[in-house]
Design a protein around this motif. Structure first.
Motif, PDB file in Angstrom:
ATOM      1  N   LEU A   1       1.039  -1.225  -0.039  1.00 37.75           N
ATOM      2  CA  LEU A   1      -0.096   0.063   0.152  1.00 37.75           C
ATOM      3  C   LEU A   1       0.743   1.365   0.107  1.00 37.75           C
ATOM      4  O   LEU A   1       0.556   2.282  -0.428  1.00 37.75           O
ATOM      5  CB  LEU A   1      -0.859  -0.001   1.200  1.00 37.75           C
ATOM      6  N   ALA A   2       2.021   1.165   0.567  1.00 42.26           N
ATOM      7  CA  ALA A   2       2.914   2.335   0.499  1.00 42.26           C
ATOM      8  C   ALA A   2       3.303   2.868  -0.736  1.00 42.26           C
ATOM      9  O   ALA A   2       3.721   4.003  -0.765  1.00 42.26           O
ATOM     10  CB  ALA A   2       4.180   1.935   1.494  1.00 42.26           C
ATOM     11  N   GLY A   3       3.052   2.307  -2.009  1.00 43.13           N
ATOM     12  CA  GLY A   3       3.398   2.657  -2.949  1.00 43.13           C
ATOM     13  C   GLY A   3       2.288   3.759  -3.778  1.00 43.13           C
ATOM     14  O   GLY A   3       2.691   4.073  -4.743  1.00 43.13           O
ATOM     15  N   ALA A   4       1.224   3.631  -2.910  1.00 39.37           N
ATOM     16  CA  ALA A   4       0.208   4.596  -3.629  1.00 39.37           C
ATOM     17  C   ALA A   4       0.319   5.995  -2.909  1.00 39.37           C
ATOM     18  O   ALA A   4       1.484   6.261  -2.153  1.00 39.37           O
ATOM     19  CB  ALA A   4      -1.205   3.885  -3.017  1.00 39.37           C
ATOM     20  N   ASP A   5      -0.365   6.894  -3.435  1.00 35.37           N
ATOM     21  CA  ASP A   5      -0.433   8.335  -3.084  1.00 35.37           C
ATOM     22  C   ASP A   5      -1.457   8.565  -1.832  1.00 35.37           C
ATOM     23  O   ASP A   5      -1.370   9.435  -1.059  1.00 35.37           O
ATOM     24  CB  ASP A   5      -0.563   9.176  -4.194  1.00 35.37           C
ATOM     25  N   VAL A   6      -2.704   7.793  -2.007  1.00 36.12           N
ATOM     26  CA  VAL A   6      -3.927   8.003  -1.301  1.00 36.12           C
ATOM     27  C   VAL A   6      -4.378   6.817  -1.097  1.00 36.12           C
ATOM     28  O   VAL A   6      -4.613   5.808  -1.967  1.00 36.12           O
ATOM     29  CB  VAL A   6      -4.801   9.169  -2.151  1.00 36.12           C
ATOM     30  N   GLY A   7      -4.900   6.374   0.251  1.00 35.48           N
ATOM     31  CA  GLY A   7      -5.777   5.193   0.661  1.00 35.48           C
ATOM     32  C   GLY A   7      -7.035   5.785   0.656  1.00 35.48           C
ATOM     33  O   GLY A   7      -7.287   6.680   1.342  1.00 35.48           O
ATOM     34  N   VAL A   8      -7.885   5.113  -0.037  1.00 37.82           N
ATOM     35  CA  VAL A   8      -9.557   5.519  -0.284  1.00 37.82           C
ATOM     36  C   VAL A   8     -10.297   4.374   0.645  1.00 37.82           C
ATOM     37  O   VAL A   8     -10.372   3.169   0.516  1.00 37.82           O
ATOM     38  CB  VAL A   8      -9.846   5.670  -1.514  1.00 37.82           C
ATOM     39  N   ILE A   9     -11.132   4.926   1.642  1.00 43.84           N
ATOM     40  CA  ILE A   9     -12.351   4.236   2.055  1.00 43.84           C
ATOM     41  C   ILE A   9     -13.621   4.554   1.763  1.00 43.84           C
ATOM     42  O   ILE A   9     -14.265   5.486   2.399  1.00 43.84           O
ATOM     43  CB  ILE A   9     -11.956   4.195   3.778  1.00 43.84           C
ATOM     44  N   PRO A  10     -14.284   4.236   0.703  1.00 43.08           N
ATOM     45  CA  PRO A  10     -15.525   4.849   0.202  1.00 43.08           C
ATOM     46  C   PRO A  10     -16.639   4.202   0.793  1.00 43.08           C
ATOM     47  O   PRO A  10     -17.856   4.378   0.045  1.00 43.08           O
ATOM     48  CB  PRO A  10     -15.310   4.428  -1.412  1.00 43.08           C
ATOM     49  N   ILE A  11     -16.792   3.373   1.807  1.00 42.08           N
ATOM     50  CA  ILE A  11     -17.837   2.677   2.157  1.00 42.08           C
ATOM     51  C   ILE A  11     -18.889   3.605   2.477  1.00 42.08           C
ATOM     52  O   ILE A  11     -19.230   4.700   2.844  1.00 42.08           O
ATOM     53  CB  ILE A  11     -17.566   1.787   3.665  1.00 42.08           C
ATOM     54  N   GLU A  12     -20.247   2.925   2.365  1.00 45.64           N
ATOM     55  CA  GLU A  12     -21.555   3.624   2.482  1.00 45.64           C
ATOM     56  C   GLU A  12     -22.030   3.476   3.565  1.00 45.64           C
ATOM     57  O   GLU A  12     -21.678   2.758   4.625  1.00 45.64           O
ATOM     58  CB  GLU A  12     -22.431   3.023   1.345  1.00 45.64           C
ATOM     59  N   HIS A  13     -23.199   4.255   4.026  1.00 45.50           N
ATOM     60  CA  HIS A  13     -23.737   4.403   5.048  1.00 45.50           C
ATOM     61  C   HIS A  13     -24.530   3.133   5.793  1.00 45.50           C
ATOM     62  O   HIS A  13     -25.693   3.194   5.539  1.00 45.50           O
ATOM     63  CB  HIS A  13     -24.763   5.512   5.386  1.00 45.50           C
ATOM     64  N   TRP A  14     -24.020   2.128   6.442  1.00 45.06           N
ATOM     65  CA  TRP A  14     -24.505   1.204   7.028  1.00 45.06           C
ATOM     66  C   TRP A  14     -24.107   1.211   8.689  1.00 45.06           C
ATOM     67  O   TRP A  14     -22.983   1.580   9.088  1.00 45.06           O
ATOM     68  CB  TRP A  14     -23.911  -0.099   6.584  1.00 45.06           C
ATOM     69  N   PRO A  15     -25.022   0.760   9.402  1.00 44.11           N
ATOM     70  CA  PRO A  15     -24.861   0.928  11.044  1.00 44.11           C
ATOM     71  C   PRO A  15     -23.417   0.544  11.456  1.00 44.11           C
ATOM     72  O   PRO A  15     -22.774   1.055  12.013  1.00 44.11           O
ATOM     73  CB  PRO A  15     -25.926   0.337  11.552  1.00 44.11           C
ATOM     74  N   ASN A  16     -23.017  -0.715  10.844  1.00 44.52           N
ATOM     75  CA  ASN A  16     -21.750  -1.032  11.369  1.00 44.52           C
ATOM     76  C   ASN A  16     -20.468  -0.372  10.673  1.00 44.52           C
ATOM     77  O   ASN A  16     -19.287  -0.283  11.301  1.00 44.52           O
ATOM     78  CB  ASN A  16     -21.540  -2.709  11.125  1.00 44.52           C
ATOM     79  N   HIS A  17     -20.803   0.362   9.771  1.00 42.57           N
ATOM     80  CA  HIS A  17     -19.613   1.051   9.037  1.00 42.57           C
ATOM     81  C   HIS A  17     -19.419   2.517   9.970  1.00 42.57           C
ATOM     82  O   HIS A  17     -18.475   2.965   9.684  1.00 42.57           O
ATOM     83  CB  HIS A  17     -20.123   1.538   7.534  1.00 42.57           C
TER      84      HIS A  17
END
Length: 453
Positions: free
Chosen positions: A332-348
């Motif tokens: 992962l360190a080879g990227a510029d940005v880590g994206v977490i695009p998860i949608e709205h669920w209670p556990n999220h």
């Protein structure tokens, strides 16, 4: 230690088993065989055994067929009535009618647990809770004391049902309510989830928190004969670089060091929100996106690949499989940005998830959707930007803000003690304290010998 999967890809379970064994506990991890064949290997000092699962019992199948016939095929309104009836009539025991397949776990795991004669059972998540509680009760009937630790990975009332029927969630909630009182201690993944579990089950003590943080100190799994290591789920072309080391993320993508690269690492499913990344690519003409996912050839991911082709950006979307656990953060360190695009669920909304910590240890600026806990953390630390879940235009805004000043976001990781508190050794210490509180009189052990758990 019990888990309802094949151990492969479950980093929390692997880390817990390995670190407990290193601390001197005698650990056997029982999981579910994915192909009906028994498997064994070593996970550091811990033993892993995968157990074959049979189908539903003949009796359960017959009862189900009779119920279906009596109710005219369980069409959805009738199925809802069926669910309500048994939920009222049997309360916590209603899962026996609504989800009798849960007995499969008892038949597969129960005899093995009894034969192991444990002092402590560490049950991961909700399905293993019943297996562990019944084993505890059988041991009590035989005059033996067995402690039960329930490791609650998610808040069951807030989970998206794993099957599209109205029985699944009520059945599993009833099952959890029946067996939660038998837990001698509970651990979970976040402070918010600990609070919810205490309220849901009337727990006398707040569960201890063991974060899903990465372990950067251990090598890949030691596999048994004929076994690939459970973490080593790399996709085609990921076996290694020509010099013998692992392939870098940019090598996987075939791009140079100056190309802006966004990465998503983790399970691929609609509720994870990966589609928003594809929709945003046309407005980020210089950027590439890498998916490091569990099922790169699955229908959902391949649908995203087709959508990228429709948008004319297929050459900037790169899809690959998982790598070994100890290779995740360097990859992962080879990227510029880590994206977490998860949608709205209670556990999220209620936890910092595994990829959040992996991105952090890779020192990536994080762009996260506005799910509560992760958004609040990113805003507090300054390690990234927040966007509205499912909104490609707002994702583009957040990505541009990070790419314009990545150093400012990466500087957040220099805060004293931040990454150390988000590492597995700190979490393993919490887990070991819970074990020791449950079994304070266990004999002293040498790390070269066996323990008593």
């Amino acid at each position: 230690m019990l888990v309802d999967n094949g151990v492969h890809g479950d980093s929390r379970v692997q880390k817990a088993a390995r670190s407990a064994a290193v601390a001197g506990w005698d650990v056997t991890l029982l999981g579910r065989s994915p192909d009906g064949e028994p498997r064994r290997w070593r996970l550091g000092r811990a033993e892993v055994r995968l157990l074959p699962m049979g189908g539903p019992s003949t009796g359960a199948q017959a009862r189900r067929r009779r119920a279906v016939a009596a109710l005219g095929g369980l069409r959805r309104p009738v199925e809802l009535a069926y669910t309500r009836f048994w939920s009222v009539a049997m309360r916590e025991r209603a899962w026996r009618r609504l989800e009798p397949s849960l007995w499969q776990y008892e038949r597969a795991y129960g005899p093995v647990v009894d034969a192991l004669d444990p002092d402590l059972i560490h049950a991961h998540d909700f399905r293993m809770l019943g297996v562990a509680a019944r084993a505890k009760l059988r041991a009590r009937d035989q005059g033996r004391s067995v402690k039960l630790l329930w490791d609650a990975h998610e808040f069951l009332p807030g989970i998206k049902p794993w099957r599209d029927n109205v029985r699944w969630l009520p059945a599993h909630r009833a099952h959890e309510r029946e067996y939660a009182p038998y837990a001698d201690a509970v651990v979970t993944v976040s402070d918010e989830l600990a609070r919810l579990l205490q309220a849901e089950h009337g727990l006398t003590e707040r569960p201890a928190v063991v974060l899903n943080a990465p372990d950067l100190t251990t090598p890949s799994t030691t596999a048994g004969p004929g076994e690939a290591g459970p973490s080593a789920a790399a996709g085609p072309g990921d076996a290694g670089a020509p010099g013998g080391g692992p392939v870098s993320l940019r090598e996987r993508c075939g791009i140079g060091p100056d190309v802006p690269l966004l990465v998503y690492s983790g399970a691929a499913a609609p509720q994870r929100g990966l589609a928003v990344l594809v929709e945003a690519l046309p407005a980020l003409p210089d950027a590439h996106v890498a998916f490091v996912v569990n099922r790169p050839d699955g229908d959902y991911v391949q649908g995203l690949v087709r959508r990228a082709a429709e948008l004319g950006v297929a050459d900037r979307l790169h899809v690959g499989g998982y790598v070994a656990a100890d290779e995740v953060v360097p990859l992962l360190a080879g990227a510029d940005v880590g994206v977490i695009p998860i949608e709205h669920w209670p556990n999220h909304e209620i936890a910092l998830i595994t990829k959040f910590f992996e991105y952090s240890h890779a020192r990536l600026p994080i762009v996260v959707s506005d799910v509560r806990t992760m958004a609040e953390t990113v805003r507090r630390t300054g390690q990234g930007e927040v966007f509205r879940a499912g909104d490609p235009a707002d994702l583009v805004r957040a990505v541009r803000a990070v790419l314009a000043d990545p150093g400012r976001h990466r500087a957040a990781y220099e805060a004293p003690g931040l990454l150390e508190s988000w590492s597995w050794p700190a979490q393993a210490a919490v887990l070991d304290r819970v074990y020791t509180a449950l079994l304070p009189d266990r004999p002293a052990v040498s790390l070269d010998g066996g323990g008593q758990a």
